[in-house]
Each structure stands twice: as C-alpha cells, then as structure tokens.
Design a protein around this motif. Structure first.
Motif, PDB file in Angstrom:
ATOM      1  N   TYR A 130       0.790  -1.264   0.164  1.00 55.71           N
ATOM      2  CA  TYR A 130      -0.048   0.260   0.157  1.00 55.71           C
ATOM      3  C   TYR A 130       1.013   1.297  -0.056  1.00 55.71           C
ATOM      4  CZ  TYR A 130      -3.365  -3.357   1.650  1.00 55.71           C
ATOM      5  OH  TYR A 130      -4.247  -4.519   1.407  1.00 55.71           O
ATOM      6  N   GLY A 131       2.129   0.947  -0.040  1.00 54.00           N
ATOM      7  CA  GLY A 131       2.799   2.299  -0.184  1.00 54.00           C
ATOM      8  C   GLY A 131       3.290   3.084   0.931  1.00 54.00           C
ATOM      9  N   LEU A 132       2.994   2.842   2.266  1.00 52.44           N
ATOM     10  CA  LEU A 132       3.265   3.559   3.489  1.00 52.44           C
ATOM     11  C   LEU A 132       4.860   3.673   3.616  1.00 52.44           C
ATOM     12  CD1 LEU A 132       2.661   5.087   5.958  1.00 52.44           C
ATOM     13  CD2 LEU A 132       2.532   2.928   7.186  1.00 52.44           C
ATOM     14  N   GLY A 133       5.731   2.721   3.290  1.00 52.31           N
ATOM     15  CA  GLY A 133       7.002   2.912   3.250  1.00 52.31           C
ATOM     16  C   GLY A 133       7.820   3.765   2.721  1.00 52.31           C
ATOM     17  N   ALA A 134       7.220   3.630   1.297  1.00 54.85           N
ATOM     18  CA  ALA A 134       7.774   4.477   0.365  1.00 54.85           C
ATOM     19  C   ALA A 134       7.595   6.168   0.383  1.00 54.85           C
ATOM     20  CB  ALA A 134       7.332   4.066  -1.074  1.00 54.85           C
ATOM     21  N   VAL A 135       6.278   6.111   1.026  1.00 50.82           N
ATOM     22  CA  VAL A 135       5.694   7.573   1.216  1.00 50.82           C
ATOM     23  C   VAL A 135       6.730   8.175   2.447  1.00 50.82           C
ATOM     24  CG1 VAL A 135       3.965   8.909   2.286  1.00 50.82           C
ATOM     25  CG2 VAL A 135       3.450   7.365   0.446  1.00 50.82           C
ATOM     26  N   ILE A 136       7.127   7.436   3.436  1.00 53.52           N
ATOM     27  CA  ILE A 136       7.662   7.935   4.804  1.00 53.52           C
ATOM     28  C   ILE A 136       9.039   8.196   4.088  1.00 53.52           C
ATOM     29  CG2 ILE A 136       8.988   6.903   6.783  1.00 53.52           C
ATOM     30  CD1 ILE A 136       6.470   5.432   7.439  1.00 53.52           C
ATOM     31  N   GLY A 137       9.669   7.341   3.411  1.00 52.36           N
ATOM     32  CA  GLY A 137      11.262   7.477   2.825  1.00 52.36           C
ATOM     33  C   GLY A 137      11.256   8.837   2.031  1.00 52.36           C
ATOM     34  N   ILE A 138      10.380   8.852   1.248  1.00 55.63           N
ATOM     35  CA  ILE A 138      10.683  10.164   0.451  1.00 55.63           C
ATOM     36  C   ILE A 138      10.028  11.528   1.000  1.00 55.63           C
ATOM     37  CG2 ILE A 138       9.230  11.244  -1.630  1.00 55.63           C
ATOM     38  CD1 ILE A 138       8.919   8.442  -2.990  1.00 55.63           C
ATOM     39  N   ALA A 139       9.042  11.387   1.784  1.00 57.21           N
ATOM     40  CA  ALA A 139       8.746  12.429   2.697  1.00 57.21           C
ATOM     41  C   ALA A 139      10.058  12.860   3.641  1.00 57.21           C
ATOM     42  CB  ALA A 139       7.697  12.233   3.755  1.00 57.21           C
ATOM     43  N   LEU A 140      10.871  12.080   4.136  1.00 60.18           N
ATOM     44  CA  LEU A 140      12.043  12.466   4.768  1.00 60.18           C
ATOM     45  C   LEU A 140      12.941  13.123   4.140  1.00 60.18           C
ATOM     46  CD1 LEU A 140      12.064  12.370   7.973  1.00 60.18           C
ATOM     47  CD2 LEU A 140      13.522  10.377   8.037  1.00 60.18           C
ATOM     48  N   PHE A 196      14.263   6.551   0.891  1.00 55.15           N
ATOM     49  CA  PHE A 196      14.944   7.640   1.217  1.00 55.15           C
ATOM     50  C   PHE A 196      16.002   7.965   0.424  1.00 55.15           C
ATOM     51  CE2 PHE A 196      18.579   9.117   3.957  1.00 55.15           C
ATOM     52  CZ  PHE A 196      18.142  10.618   4.231  1.00 55.15           C
ATOM     53  N   SER A 197      16.621   7.081   0.192  1.00 48.26           N
ATOM     54  CA  SER A 197      17.999   7.006  -0.895  1.00 48.26           C
ATOM     55  C   SER A 197      17.439   7.693  -2.158  1.00 48.26           C
ATOM     56  CB  SER A 197      18.781   5.826  -1.118  1.00 48.26           C
ATOM     57  OG  SER A 197      19.389   5.251   0.092  1.00 48.26           O
ATOM     58  N   LEU A 198      16.273   6.981  -2.474  1.00 43.84           N
ATOM     59  CA  LEU A 198      15.759   7.582  -3.981  1.00 43.84           C
ATOM     60  C   LEU A 198      15.372   9.069  -3.781  1.00 43.84           C
ATOM     61  CD1 LEU A 198      14.409   7.463  -6.670  1.00 43.84           C
ATOM     62  CD2 LEU A 198      12.616   6.425  -5.679  1.00 43.84           C
ATOM     63  N   ALA A 199      14.748   9.486  -2.624  1.00 43.62           N
ATOM     64  CA  ALA A 199      14.375  10.770  -2.717  1.00 43.62           C
ATOM     65  C   ALA A 199      15.778  11.582  -2.353  1.00 43.62           C
ATOM     66  CB  ALA A 199      13.609  10.876  -1.092  1.00 43.62           C
ATOM     67  N   ILE A 237      23.320   9.925   7.000  1.00 41.85           N
ATOM     68  CA  ILE A 237      23.483   9.032   8.216  1.00 41.85           C
ATOM     69  C   ILE A 237      22.297   9.569   9.122  1.00 41.85           C
ATOM     70  CG2 ILE A 237      24.954   8.733  10.278  1.00 41.85           C
ATOM     71  CD1 ILE A 237      27.260   8.800   8.528  1.00 41.85           C
ATOM     72  N   GLY A 238      22.127  11.009   9.314  1.00 43.49           N
ATOM     73  CA  GLY A 238      21.118  11.278  10.012  1.00 43.49           C
ATOM     74  C   GLY A 238      19.739  11.118   9.649  1.00 43.49           C
ATOM     75  N   GLY A 239      19.578  10.992   8.500  1.00 45.67           N
ATOM     76  CA  GLY A 239      18.137  10.472   7.798  1.00 45.67           C
ATOM     77  C   GLY A 239      18.081   9.068   8.305  1.00 45.67           C
ATOM     78  N   LEU A 283      14.178  -5.340  10.149  1.00 44.10           N
ATOM     79  CA  LEU A 283      15.424  -4.948   9.622  1.00 44.10           C
ATOM     80  C   LEU A 283      15.068  -4.708   8.158  1.00 44.10           C
ATOM     81  CD1 LEU A 283      18.172  -7.122  11.385  1.00 44.10           C
ATOM     82  CD2 LEU A 283      17.871  -4.518  11.422  1.00 44.10           C
ATOM     83  N   ILE A 284      14.126  -5.782   7.614  1.00 45.86           N
ATOM     84  CA  ILE A 284      14.201  -5.617   6.096  1.00 45.86           C
ATOM     85  C   ILE A 284      13.080  -4.594   5.620  1.00 45.86           C
ATOM     86  CG2 ILE A 284      12.753  -7.196   4.117  1.00 45.86           C
ATOM     87  CD1 ILE A 284      13.559  -9.570   5.630  1.00 45.86           C
ATOM     88  N   THR A 285      12.160  -4.210   6.573  1.00 49.55           N
ATOM     89  CA  THR A 285      11.277  -3.060   6.576  1.00 49.55           C
ATOM     90  C   THR A 285      12.286  -1.732   6.430  1.00 49.55           C
ATOM     91  OG1 THR A 285       9.259  -3.961   7.309  1.00 49.55           O
ATOM     92  CG2 THR A 285       9.427  -1.637   7.549  1.00 49.55           C
ATOM     93  N   LEU A 286      13.229  -1.636   7.506  1.00 48.40           N
ATOM     94  CA  LEU A 286      14.193  -0.535   7.459  1.00 48.40           C
ATOM     95  C   LEU A 286      14.893  -0.354   6.233  1.00 48.40           C
ATOM     96  CD1 LEU A 286      15.433   1.747   9.075  1.00 48.40           C
ATOM     97  CD2 LEU A 286      16.860   0.289  10.009  1.00 48.40           C
ATOM     98  N   LEU A 287      15.223  -1.468   5.785  1.00 48.23           N
ATOM     99  CA  LEU A 287      15.851  -1.509   4.409  1.00 48.23           C
ATOM    100  C   LEU A 287      14.922  -0.967   3.260  1.00 48.23           C
ATOM    101  CD1 LEU A 287      18.677  -1.999   2.789  1.00 48.23           C
ATOM    102  CD2 LEU A 287      17.857  -4.158   2.494  1.00 48.23           C
ATOM    103  N   PHE A 288      14.021  -1.435   3.322  1.00 49.49           N
ATOM    104  CA  PHE A 288      12.922  -0.871   2.224  1.00 49.49           C
ATOM    105  C   PHE A 288      12.803   0.495   2.254  1.00 49.49           C
ATOM    106  CE2 PHE A 288       8.462  -0.249   1.361  1.00 49.49           C
ATOM    107  CZ  PHE A 288       8.514  -0.211  -0.025  1.00 49.49           C
ATOM    108  N   ILE A 289      12.521   1.101   3.554  1.00 49.61           N
ATOM    109  CA  ILE A 289      12.240   2.437   3.650  1.00 49.61           C
ATOM    110  C   ILE A 289      13.580   3.298   3.242  1.00 49.61           C
ATOM    111  CG2 ILE A 289      11.659   4.358   5.177  1.00 49.61           C
ATOM    112  CD1 ILE A 289       9.577   2.430   6.732  1.00 49.61           C
ATOM    113  N   ILE A 290      14.805   2.724   3.720  1.00 52.91           N
ATOM    114  CA  ILE A 290      16.022   3.512   3.447  1.00 52.91           C
ATOM    115  C   ILE A 290      16.214   3.553   1.935  1.00 52.91           C
ATOM    116  CG2 ILE A 290      18.473   3.111   3.557  1.00 52.91           C
ATOM    117  CD1 ILE A 290      18.144   1.994   6.331  1.00 52.91           C
ATOM    118  N   SER A 291      15.632   2.571   1.208  1.00 55.42           N
ATOM    119  CA  SER A 291      15.730   2.490  -0.328  1.00 55.42           C
ATOM    120  C   SER A 291      14.837   3.721  -0.834  1.00 55.42           C
ATOM    121  CB  SER A 291      15.203   1.249  -0.811  1.00 55.42           C
ATOM    122  OG  SER A 291      16.013   0.124  -0.285  1.00 55.42           O
TER     123      SER A 291
END
Length: 337
Positions: A79-89, A173-176, A122-124, A163-171
């Motif tokens: 449903y895209g919550l992880g992608a939204v959080i990473g991009i928003a930050l 975030f890195s895109l953003a 690193i801060g993000g 850990l897998i969820t964190l890596l997904f959201i970091i992906s």
C-alpha cells in the motif's frame, strides 16, 4: 573526510529531523497505521487458528502471531506507506537548503562535500531507524494488550522483518536524496522521486513483463490448433502450454525484481505466511492432487527462505546503494554557486 565533522553533521541532521513537525506527523501516522494493521492481523491470526484446527488444507503448519505481520508488511510495502515515509523524509535535504541558499554557507565552512552528503544520509537513516522501531514497538504493545506474548523465536523473526522493513524505507529515502541532489527545487525533487518510484514499481514490472513475453515468447499456444486432434496432440498442446507459462512466469519475475515494493513483499511473505510459501513452491495443483504430501513437509527455516530468495535480497540491497551512489557522485560534482 574527518570523522568528528561527519559525526557533528549527522547529529545536526538527526536533531533537525526529530524536532520538525514533519517527523512527528510521520511518527504518528506510522504508529497509527501499524497499530490498526496489527489489530486486524490478530483477527486474521485467530481465524487462521480456527481453520487449522478444522483441518483447512490451506494451513500446513500451526499459524503463529507472525501471520499478523502480513497485514503490517502489506501496509508498508503493497500500500506504499514505507515509500511515502522514505520520500517524505528525504526529498528536500539538499534541494531545500539550495533554495534557502544555506547550502553555500555550509560549504563555505571548513567541511568537505562528502562529509555533508554522508552526514545527511546518516542523520536520515538514524531518524528512519527511530521511526520504524517505534512503529514495531507499537505493534508489540498491541499484541501484549490483547494478551498475545510472542515466543523468543517469534521475537527474533519480528526483528528480521523490522530490519527488512528498515532497508525498504531506506531505499525510498535514498531515492528521495538522489532526487534532491538532481533537482534544483524541493517540488521538483518530490515530483522526480514519485516519477522514478512509479516507473520502478509499476511501469517496468508490468509493462516490461508484457513486452518481454510478447517479444521473446510470442502468443500463447492456441487450443484451437489441437481441439480436434488426437490424444497425443492434446498432450503435446498441454506440454507446450505448461512450458510457455513457465517461461512467462520467469520473464515476469525477472522484471518484477526492479520493483523494491514487490521484492520487499516477496521476502517478508514467506516469513509471515510459511504455509502459503510452501504450497506455492510445491505447486497448488500437485498439492491438491496429492494431499498426503503435506505430511512430509517441514516448516521452512529462516535460512532456507533467505537461501531461496538470495538473488532478490542482493537486488534489494543494491537499490539504496545505487541511489546513494548517484547522489554522492552528483553532489560532489554539482555547481552550487
């Protein structure tokens, strides 16, 4: 690169994140969504227990509370919550300071560019770690309030899912962060992030799968060519159709690896729903025609699942590295005057 300056910049970025209204809003949303998903997941868990006790063939193993995490991983990935959080930050980390003309002021100080971009990353990441950890602790709190206490093994697997969820959201975030370096404005970075995400998640997996199937395999074998044939011709048609579907599935699976969203769910689903994972591996048709096969099947361990998904795990890890690598190189070469 000076380590002390890197730590100082990272602390500043982390402090800026956790003191912002955006961070508090994201934290509230993820706790709310994961809490609701956990409550719904517990309902599904009790339903699965009843079906297992009644001998439902869809459940080979005793359902565990990890089944409730299928709702949580769907909320984050499907449903895209992880992608939204990473991009928003991360979408305005560089472009926002470029618009406010504070980036040139920062770089006029005795700091290097690599210290700035690494410190922002690193801060993000530390901020995302805090957000996801709080969300998962909320889920565990919901379980305990309802009266469900996970075992030690289940706590370990919950940690793996985190850990897998964190890596997904970091992906995401890195895109953003990459988009924030490439674009000159925050609005442009946000639009670019969404375009790249939409392309990777939907256009390439779906369009690429269709295009690859039509070009490499051609049309599916038609039953009309064998409808009035002999038994041997019908068997030949069934074999051709079976081979066609296998190749089609392989092509679609290849293109689906581009989608970090799909790969995330394909890695976590076997952990949360091992019965469904085993049935899919055996083959639903084989399982229905030979139900006794379930008696000799053992529940897959985490290492067996990771061994089966190792290619997708490598691809999954590759995305944040690739996105940050592009951001790093572009930031080091960018004209910030």
């Amino acid at each position: 690169m000076n380590l002390n300056r890197l730590i100082t910049i990272s602390k500043k970025e982390f402090s800026d994140h956790i003191t912002s209204r955006r961070f508090l809003l994201i934290l509230f949303i993820i706790c709310l969504v994961l809490g609701v998903a956990a409550a719904n997941g517990v309902t599904n868990y009790y339903d699965a227990l009843d079906k297992y006790k009644n001998g439902n063939e869809g459940y080979l193993f005793t359902p565990s509370i990890l089944l409730a995490f299928s709702q949580i991983t769907n909320s984050i990935g499907l449903y895209g919550l992880g992608a939204v959080i990473g991009i928003a930050l991360g979408f305005d980390l560089v472009s926002g300071e470029r618009e406010g003309r504070s980036l040139k002021t920062i770089l006029s100080q005795p700091v290097y560019r690599d210290e700035v971009i690494n410190g922002k990353a690193i801060g993000g990441i530390i901020s995302l770690t805090l957000i996801t950890l709080t969300g998962f602790l909320t889920v565990v709190a919901v379980f305990l309030i309802i009266g469900i206490v996970p075992s030690v093994d289940e706590f370990f697997l919950i940690g793996v899912i985190w850990l897998i969820t964190l890596l997904f959201i970091i992906s995401a975030f890195s895109l953003a962060l990459m988009s924030s370096v490439l674009a000159k404005t925050s609005s442009g970075a946000l639009i670019l992030s969404l375009i790249i995400l939409f392309t990777l998640v939907y256009i390439i997996p779906v369009g690429g799968g269709e295009f690859g199937t039509s070009v490499l395999l051609g049309p599916e074998p038609s039953e009309n060519e064998y409808g009035s044939g002999s038994q041997s011709q019908m068997e030949s048609f069934e074999n051709l159709q079976y081979e066609y579907h296998l190749k089609e599935s392989a092509i679609r699976d290849l293109f689906s690896m581009v989608s970090i969203q799909r790969v995330y769910n394909e890695i976590t689903n076997p952990i949360t729903m091992p019965s469904k994972y085993v049935i899919n591996r055996i083959g639903f048709e084989e399982f229905t025609t030979n139900p006794d096969i379930a008696e000799n099947v053992e529940k897959p361990s985490l290492w067996e699942i990771l061994g089966d998904k190792w290619i997708k795990i490598i691809v999954f890890i590759m995305w944040p590295v690739l996105f940050f690598g592009i951001a790093y190189v572009q930031f080091m070469r960018a004209d910030l005057r």
